[in-house]
Write an enzyme that holds these catalytic residues in place. Structure first.
Site, PDB file in Angstrom:
ATOM      1  N   GLU A 168       0.828  -1.208   0.000  1.00  0.00           N
ATOM      2  CA  GLU A 168       0.000   0.000   0.000  1.00  0.00           C
ATOM      3  C   GLU A 168       0.858   1.251   0.000  1.00  0.00           C
ATOM      4  O   GLU A 168       1.832   1.382   0.729  1.00  0.00           O
ATOM      5  CB  GLU A 168      -0.909   0.047   1.231  1.00  0.00           C
ATOM      6  CG  GLU A 168      -1.707   1.347   1.248  1.00  0.00           C
ATOM      7  CD  GLU A 168      -2.607   1.518   2.462  1.00  0.00           C
ATOM      8  OE1 GLU A 168      -2.710   0.586   3.280  1.00  0.00           O
ATOM      9  OE2 GLU A 168      -3.209   2.601   2.561  1.00  0.00           O
ATOM     10  N   ASP A 171       9.559   5.909  15.004  1.00  0.00           N
ATOM     11  CA  ASP A 171       9.332   7.317  14.717  1.00  0.00           C
ATOM     12  C   ASP A 171       9.714   8.116  15.960  1.00  0.00           C
ATOM     13  O   ASP A 171       9.188   7.874  17.040  1.00  0.00           O
ATOM     14  CB  ASP A 171       7.835   7.505  14.383  1.00  0.00           C
ATOM     15  CG  ASP A 171       7.492   8.966  14.129  1.00  0.00           C
ATOM     16  OD1 ASP A 171       8.419   9.783  14.039  1.00  0.00           O
ATOM     17  OD2 ASP A 171       6.294   9.277  14.028  1.00  0.00           O
ATOM     18  N   ASP A 179      10.093  11.997  17.379  1.00  0.00           N
ATOM     19  CA  ASP A 179       9.698  13.345  17.026  1.00  0.00           C
ATOM     20  C   ASP A 179      10.151  14.299  18.132  1.00  0.00           C
ATOM     21  O   ASP A 179       9.952  14.008  19.311  1.00  0.00           O
ATOM     22  CB  ASP A 179       8.176  13.357  16.919  1.00  0.00           C
ATOM     23  CG  ASP A 179       7.676  14.570  16.190  1.00  0.00           C
ATOM     24  OD1 ASP A 179       6.865  14.404  15.274  1.00  0.00           O
ATOM     25  OD2 ASP A 179       8.104  15.690  16.548  1.00  0.00           O
TER      26      ASP A 179
END
Lengths: 411, 421
Positions: free
Chosen positions: A57, A118, A120
């Site tokens: 995807e 991830d 941040d």
């Protein structure tokens, strides 16, 4: 090919002020000329195997925040067509399904997916003092350098993963993609366990002390992380001034669970000059003295380490890692707000990266921009970094398939 | 047969005996659950045929009941029973337990990876010297013996960093072998309950009769059907559990919640009876206001209305994959510990001075009891104690294994209704 239009628009704006409205014109050129389509396809092909590339995807964010999910492509040509037709402002990569995602949609079953991390900088807002929220500067980048080094070492040494890709997220963080077969096929509980293994900072806004190492000997991974933090801790103390104002000092004092020690430290540190390094040194000497004198110091055996970890250790967005089909921004996608390219970098080089030297679409496509030459060089280097990871992944995949082939011949 | 229940026994048994075995086992498990001292029961002698039959028939009933709460209860109590049996083994019994297990593993041609790990463990436990070492006073941090397994085979030890890992291989020291064996038992049982297809049994009238009897005896909590309106949330919040009250107060104060917390709070409201239109109204009324204080949210209702409505409809199962999301239980709230979030279980992840304001009408003795439970890590019990405001007499043991904010609310409401009558 002339880029006169870019120059004209450039003249009408100040350097450093970029206009999001230009993206629809610039992106098609970026995707055709600069986006490493070939390597990108090879990376995803390997990362999808044994499923075909078309089961992966891809999702686009178009102008005005329109999301397109369940896109897919089967080769570079289709990717190019798709990029030209939709001109996405942002590219995200999802999971590999048992069928073409556009066909299966909600009923498709997720078969594999890179293990992703991830990090941040907004999650560091409670410790960083230089910037807040969306802002970043060279000083807070040190947090990312530490995070990258700790996670990279853990993945390689503890879990034995090889194909690890590090990507700048485009604004204020970094992403990590692990493409090893073992990592790609890890199930949700497995991802959860890896994420928990890496998480040392627990607790929300309503808790002051968020790291609890207990009183037993430290786990190897924690000791290794501490030795990495130690390399940067003095630098961070100077740059961030963690304890220099009374507010910041108070925050630190609240992490000391032992009241007697806390009041001793408070008295000593409040009467000192503001320098955080000096205050830290003083704290350490008081703390060590206290431990020597007090008999049962098991509860605060690792207090100094716990404080260091709370200030410096990577703060993962665990939901991204735990979710099997969480979408994550693709390498070399453009960040729509900053125009910066999500470049691939080497973990060993993270400390030399400078935020304003990260190529942006505006200076890459405008040969009169002051940063043009530098950004082009850095873009080339980023593509080369990407290539290196993909080549080694392809090699590892070939070996794996050969072994699989041998196994099935045995029967 | 070992009490690891790797294989079911074969043979014939009168159907009426099945019922006797089943109810005896359930009764026995109830005593195990409430930690009563073990009493001899001829149907639950460890390793006996009845024991084996009872275990498997209970699994069948739990699968066919299609009730997650009942399955969770069975899982917990069977696990506790296994733990109790395992820790009371003598060295001799430990060796024969391992040998039996190894024999039944060998009967299979191919086994899942976690059974291979079990095999490795048993090969160690069957050795006389090792078994004696394990069954003597054995320290939790003992590292005399080791086994090596792939890290995927001991995830819960990895998650808590209780094992050293090198190149993907975890080294499990003998101090953690019991814990590991229990987790393997759990995994085997979870696999059995989740992955066995029992469709053919649904046409067996004898089994269906048993299922009917069980259902009659164990009625499970039903959802309340009271409708909650957006304007009534403030008054209803008197009955909210502290975790949700905290989110509610945060939302009213700052007009924003972070993503995960918004998700949890919306689902909670949904499950205590807020219909979709009211939910949209509720969130609109907050998100059209400017965020207050330090909050990294840059969205507002006017700008992102479509997104918000889509998000809410998604949670009600009207968009996307059309899945009806259930609200989260205490375990999930306690395990999610984002370092930058306003939420979480107040009993677990709030400092004392942040927790107390959320506990209205709580007397000092109750608070000190709560603190004691908190320090023992019994956060859910602390929460239940708070709800009952110190009256522990009322038995709410049967819900403690899967407590949820919704249950807290429903019980709190019904308590206040009782008080009015």
């Amino acid at each position: 090919m002339g880029l006169g239009w870019a120059r004209q628009q450039n003249a009408s704006r100040q350097v450093g002020h970029y206009d999001e409205n230009m993206l629809p014109e610039m992106l098609p050129i970026y995707y055709t000329r600069l986006f490493p389509q070939n390597i990108f396809c090879r990376w995803l092909t390997c990362g999808s195997s044994p499923q075909p590339l078309s089961n992966r995807e891809l999702s686009f964010t178009l102008a005005d925040d329109v999301y397109l999910r369940y896109l897919s492509f089967s080769d570079q040509k289709e990717l190019q067509t798709l990029l030209q037709k939709k001109c996405p402002h942002k590219l995200d990569i999802g999971a590999v399904y048992n069928t073409k995602p556009s066909v299966g949609r909600h009923d498709a079953v997720v078969l594999s997916r890179e293990l992703v991390f991830d990090i941040d900088l907004t999650d560091y807002d409670e410790v960083r003092t230089c910037c807040q929220e969306a802002k970043v500067c060279a000083k807070c980048w040190t947090f990312m350098v530490i995070a990258c080094e700790i996670i990279d070492k853990t993945l390689k040494e503890d879990f034995g993963f090889q194909s690890i890709l590090w990507v700048f997220s485009g604004r204020r963080g970094i992403h990590c993609w692990v493409s090893d077969y073992e990592a790609r096929t890890l199930d949700s509980p497995g991802r959860g366990a890896v994420a928990d293994y890496l998480c040392l900072i627990m607790g929300g806004d309503n808790q002051n002390k968020k790291v609890h190492l207990g009183g037993d000997n430290l786990h190897t991974s924690i000791r290794r992380a501490l030795s990495i933090i130690d390399k940067y801790f003095d630098k961070l103390l100077e740059e961030q001034e963690f304890f220099s104002t009374s507010d910041r000092l108070e925050k630190m004092l609240k992490m000391i669970p032992d009241e007697t020690l806390r009041s001793q430290v408070q008295k000593a540190l409040e009467g000192m000059p503001d320098s955080s390094s000096e205050r830290w040194k003083k704290f350490i000497s008081i703390y060590e003295n206290y431990c020597r004198e007090a008999g049962n110091s098991r509860k605060i055996r690792y207090l100094a380490e716990e404080i260091k970890i709370q200030y410096c250790y990577p703060r993962l967005d665990v939901n991204v890692t735990k979710g099997f089909n969480h979408l994550l921004k693709s390498p070399f996608s453009i960040h729509p707000k900053t125009g910066k390219v999500s470049v691939v970098f080497k973990p060993s080089n993270a400390k030399n990266m400078k935020l304003d030297e990260i190529p942006s679409i505006y200076s890459l496509l405008d040969d009169s921009a002051p940063d043009n030459a530098l950004h082009e060089t850095n873009m080339k280097a980023a593509v080369k970094n990407f290539q290196e990871v993909v080549f080694s992944l392809e090699k590892a995949e070939a070996i794996r398939r050969k072994q699989d082939g041998n196994m099935s011949l045995d029967f | 047969m070992s009490f690891f229940y790797l294989n079911p026994v074969k043979g014939d048994l009168p159907a009426h005996l099945l019922e006797v075995i089943l109810f005896n086992r359930l009764g026995y498990l109830n005593t195990v659950f409430s930690s009563e001292p073990p009493v001899y029961n001829e149907y639950v002698v460890e390793g006996s045929i009845y024991d084996n039959v009872g275990h498997f028939i209970l699994c069948i009933i739990s699968i066919l009941s299609e009730n997650p709460e009942f399955s969770e209860y069975i899982l917990r109590t069977e696990l506790k029973l296994f733990k109790r049996r395992l820790t009371s083994l003598s060295a001799y019994e430990m060796r024969s337990f391992s040998k039996k297990l190894l024999r039944s593993i060998k009967k299979h041609e191919s086994v899942p990876a976690f059974i291979e790990a079990l095999q490795v463990l048993c090969q160690h436990l069957m050795l006389k010297e090792v078994a004696q070492h394990m069954c003597a006073t054995h320290r939790y941090d003992c590292v005399k013996h080791n086994i090596r397994v792939h890290f995927k085979q001991c995830l819960h030890l990895v998650a808590k960093r209780q094992v050293e890992i090198t190149n993907g291989v975890a080294v499990i020291p003998c101090g953690k072998w019991y814990q590991y064996l229990i987790s393997l038992f759990r995994q085997n049982l979870v696999n059995r309950i989740n992955k066995t297809d029992l469709a053919p049994l649904k046409s067996d009238s004898r089994i269906m009769e048993l299922l009917y009897k069980i259902r009659k005896q164990y009625t499970f909590s039903k959802q309340m059907s009271n409708k909650l309106l957006s304007k009534d949330v403030d008054s209803a919040s008197l009955h909210f559990p502290p975790c949700m009250l905290n989110l509610h107060q945060n939302l009213r104060r700052r007009h924003r919640l972070s993503h995960t917390q918004r998700f949890h709070y919306s689902l909670f409201l949904k499950d205590i009876g807020m219909p979709i239109e009211e939910s949209i109204e509720f969130w609109r009324s907050e998100y059209r206001l400017h965020p207050n204080g330090h909050h990294s949210c840059c969205h507002n209702w006017e700008k992102d209305e479509k997104k918000y409505i889509y998000g809410i409809r998604h949670m009600y199962g009207l968009e996307g994959c059309k899945r009806n999301y259930p609200s989260v239980n205490c375990q999930v709230i306690q395990s999610i510990d984002n370092s930058n979030s306003e939420g979480g279980c107040p009993f677990k992840s709030f400092d004392y001075d942040k927790m107390v304001p959320l506990l209205k009408n709580c007397s000092q003795p109750v608070l000190s009891q709560i603190n004691e439970l908190k320090s023992k890590g019994l956060y859910t019990n602390a929460c239940m104690l708070f709800m009952q405001n110190g009256f522990t007499k009322e038995n709410c043991d049967n819900c403690s294994f899967n407590f949820t904010p919704v249950k807290f609310y429903n019980m709190s409401i019904s308590k206040s209704k009782d008080a009015k009558l």
